[in-house]
Design a protein around this motif. Structure first.
Motif, PDB file in Angstrom:
ATOM      1  N   LEU A   1      -0.993  -5.357  -5.815  1.00  0.00           N
ATOM      2  CA  LEU A   1      -1.019  -5.141  -4.358  1.00  0.00           C
ATOM      3  C   LEU A   1      -2.432  -5.205  -3.789  1.00  0.00           C
ATOM      4  N   ASP A   2      -3.436  -4.902  -4.651  1.00  0.00           N
ATOM      5  CA  ASP A   2      -4.828  -4.932  -4.176  1.00  0.00           C
ATOM      6  C   ASP A   2      -5.230  -6.314  -3.668  1.00  0.00           C
ATOM      7  N   LYS A   3      -4.495  -7.315  -4.092  1.00  0.00           N
ATOM      8  CA  LYS A   3      -4.789  -8.665  -3.578  1.00  0.00           C
ATOM      9  C   LYS A   3      -4.464  -8.765  -2.079  1.00  0.00           C
ATOM     10  N   LEU A   4      -3.506  -7.950  -1.637  1.00  0.00           N
ATOM     11  CA  LEU A   4      -2.970  -8.122  -0.277  1.00  0.00           C
ATOM     12  C   LEU A   4      -3.415  -7.036   0.703  1.00  0.00           C
ATOM     13  N   VAL A   5      -3.529  -5.794   0.197  1.00  0.00           N
ATOM     14  CA  VAL A   5      -3.711  -4.652   1.121  1.00  0.00           C
ATOM     15  C   VAL A   5      -4.671  -3.611   0.537  1.00  0.00           C
TER      16      VAL A   5
ATOM     17  N   MET B   1       6.583  -0.171   2.760  1.00  0.00           N
ATOM     18  CA  MET B   1       5.446   0.595   3.262  1.00  0.00           C
ATOM     19  C   MET B   1       4.471  -0.317   4.011  1.00  0.00           C
ATOM     20  N   VAL B   2       3.951   0.223   5.108  1.00  0.00           N
ATOM     21  CA  VAL B   2       3.002  -0.515   5.948  1.00  0.00           C
ATOM     22  C   VAL B   2       1.590  -0.069   5.584  1.00  0.00           C
ATOM     23  N   TYR B   3       0.767  -1.021   5.086  1.00  0.00           N
ATOM     24  CA  TYR B   3      -0.597  -0.752   4.630  1.00  0.00           C
ATOM     25  C   TYR B   3      -1.596  -1.443   5.571  1.00  0.00           C
ATOM     26  N   LYS B   4      -2.875  -1.064   5.447  1.00  0.00           N
ATOM     27  CA  LYS B   4      -3.946  -1.844   6.084  1.00  0.00           C
ATOM     28  C   LYS B   4      -4.022  -3.173   5.348  1.00  0.00           C
ATOM     29  N   SER B   5      -4.001  -4.255   6.097  1.00  0.00           N
ATOM     30  CA  SER B   5      -3.943  -5.587   5.476  1.00  0.00           C
ATOM     31  C   SER B   5      -5.335  -6.095   5.119  1.00  0.00           C
ATOM     32  N   LYS B   6      -5.421  -6.888   4.051  1.00  0.00           N
ATOM     33  CA  LYS B   6      -6.681  -7.568   3.740  1.00  0.00           C
ATOM     34  C   LYS B   6      -6.740  -8.941   4.422  1.00  0.00           C
ATOM     35  N   GLY B   7      -5.671  -9.264   5.134  1.00  0.00           N
ATOM     36  CA  GLY B   7      -5.684 -10.503   5.913  1.00  0.00           C
ATOM     37  C   GLY B   7      -5.614 -11.775   5.083  1.00  0.00           C
ATOM     38  N   VAL B   8      -5.046 -11.697   3.893  1.00  0.00           N
ATOM     39  CA  VAL B   8      -4.993 -12.911   3.061  1.00  0.00           C
ATOM     40  C   VAL B   8      -3.675 -13.683   3.187  1.00  0.00           C
ATOM     41  N   VAL B   9      -2.615 -13.019   3.647  1.00  0.00           N
ATOM     42  CA  VAL B   9      -1.368 -13.784   3.872  1.00  0.00           C
ATOM     43  C   VAL B   9      -1.498 -14.491   5.228  1.00  0.00           C
TER      44      VAL B   9
ATOM     45  N   THR C   1      -2.022  -4.644   9.959  1.00  0.00           N
ATOM     46  CA  THR C   1      -1.306  -4.019   8.840  1.00  0.00           C
ATOM     47  C   THR C   1      -0.361  -5.034   8.203  1.00  0.00           C
ATOM     48  N   LEU C   2       0.097  -4.703   7.000  1.00  0.00           N
ATOM     49  CA  LEU C   2       1.066  -5.578   6.323  1.00  0.00           C
ATOM     50  C   LEU C   2       2.141  -4.703   5.681  1.00  0.00           C
ATOM     51  N   ALA C   3       3.384  -5.080   5.909  1.00  0.00           N
ATOM     52  CA  ALA C   3       4.515  -4.325   5.353  1.00  0.00           C
ATOM     53  C   ALA C   3       4.928  -4.964   4.027  1.00  0.00           C
TER      54      ALA C   3
END
Ligand code: AMP
Ligand code: MG
Length: 330
Positions: free
Chosen positions: A73-77, A97-105, A115-117
């Motif tokens: 998941l660390d790749k994404l959020v 779960m809705v996380y802070k996104s790393k903006g890679v998708v 955020t990213l769910a």
């Protein structure tokens, strides 16, 4: 062999076909334990755009990304300790779960949110597919926007026909309503969409949890809650639990006009409507969740679907009622 050419059992052959479609940015239908999803590579804007086009989904309604349990998941959020505890307690399972996104998708997945769910489904077939593809798969429910969510491969076919060239068949979804959506970006986890994992269950693991209040702020944080949803394609009418006499009168009038009708109600109401056609939702929240969309889709075979409202005497019924009332909203 299924009667529809685009419905496939999950096996080596169909997984290879899926990979080919995913690489060509063509969405596919797949089972999960909640409802069926319409999936595509979350890294590809072309693929995600296609999902929105196929569904006719409002442009500001973000998608949930699905991964297998070993996916990093660390790749994404940006992860956090609350989310970690909740993953250990409930995942794989019907909790997004809705996380802070790393903006890679693709930015089209989150539609402007930072955020990213993410969801890790429990369904054995879904896990096979996600492991085989080993990509984050953006997937909303596999229905045309506004229509009742699908809980069988045939339901997906009813909405898309051959527009979706590959629909995996993993049997009827047992959960029956969409995952709980939980925002874990703040101090207290907030339920944005009610589901089978309830606030009480989350509280037992991390101490605190609350339901978002309906209204404008929830609509901004989770735009999907804004829209009309789950509507079966037939005439609908809702009755209160204490209006059974009215319901019977209405049903009999329809029948005398040569029209067909199905009553969708809790088990305890079934005995009160005599021999009239009835689809029982059962009694407890989990059974009602399991049967709700199936019952709404069954109702489409009749001229009228007549719903009977029910008491919220267990927490899962909050999620069931949310969908039930939207399905019957005028
Ligand atoms: P569906 O794909 O139809 O099951 O709907 C997905 C639900 O998840 C909608 O209610 C969205 O608003 C919600 N959702 C998806 N991504 C996010 C996000 N980043 N933040 C908040 N809610 C989200
Ligand atoms: Mg949906």
């Amino acid at each position: 062999m299924n009667q529809f050419v685009n419905i496939y059992k999950i096996n080596d052959n169909s997984l290879k076909i899926a990979k080919d479609y995913v690489l060509r940015n063509i969405p596919f239908g797949f089972p999960t334990e909640t409802v069926y999803g319409l999936g595509a590579n979350a890294f590809s804007s072309e693929a995600v755009k296609r999902i929105f086009e196929l569904k006719g989904r409002p442009q500001d309604n973000p998608l949930i990304v699905h991964v297998h349990p070993e996916y990093d998941l660390d790749k994404l959020v940006f992860d956090n300790p609350t989310a970690k505890k909740l993953r250990e307690a409930f995942l794989p399972g019907p909790l997004t779960m809705v996380y802070k996104s790393k903006g890679v998708v693709s930015p089209l997945v989150c539609r402007g949110l930072d955020t990213l769910a993410i969801r890790i489904p429990k369904h054995e077939g879904a896990l096979k597919i996600l492991k085989y593809l080993d990509l984050p798969i953006a997937a909303p429910s596999a229905n045309k926007s506004k229509h009742t969510s699908p809980v069988t491969a045939e339901h997906v076919y009813e909405d898309f026909g051959l527009e979706v060239p590959l629909i995996f068949d993993g049997g009827r979804s047992q959960g029956g309503i969409e995952s709980t959506v939980l925002d874990v970006t703040g101090d207290v986890p907030i339920v944005l969409r009610k589901g089978l994992i309830t606030a009480e269950m989350i509280k037992k693991v991390v101490g605190e949890c609350r339901y978002a209040e309906d209204g404008e702020s929830l609509m901004k944080r989770s735009p999907g809650t804004r829209y009309s949803h789950y509507k079966p394609k037939t005439n609908t009418k809702l009755f209160k639990a204490d209006e059974i006499d009215l319901l019977i009168e209405f049903y009999d009038r329809l029948r005398s006009q040569g029209k067909t009708a199905l009553i969708l109600c809790e088990e305890k109401v079934v005995g009160r409507v005599g021999k009239r056609s009835c689809f029982s939702l059962g009694s407890d929240g989990e059974t009602m969740a399991n049967r709700l969309y199936y019952g709404l889709r069954e109702g489409e075979k009749y001229d009228y679907l007549l719903g009977v409202d029910f008491l919220l005497d267990d927490e899962v019924k909050l999620g069931v009622a949310n969908r039930f009332l939207k399905a019957f909203a005028e």
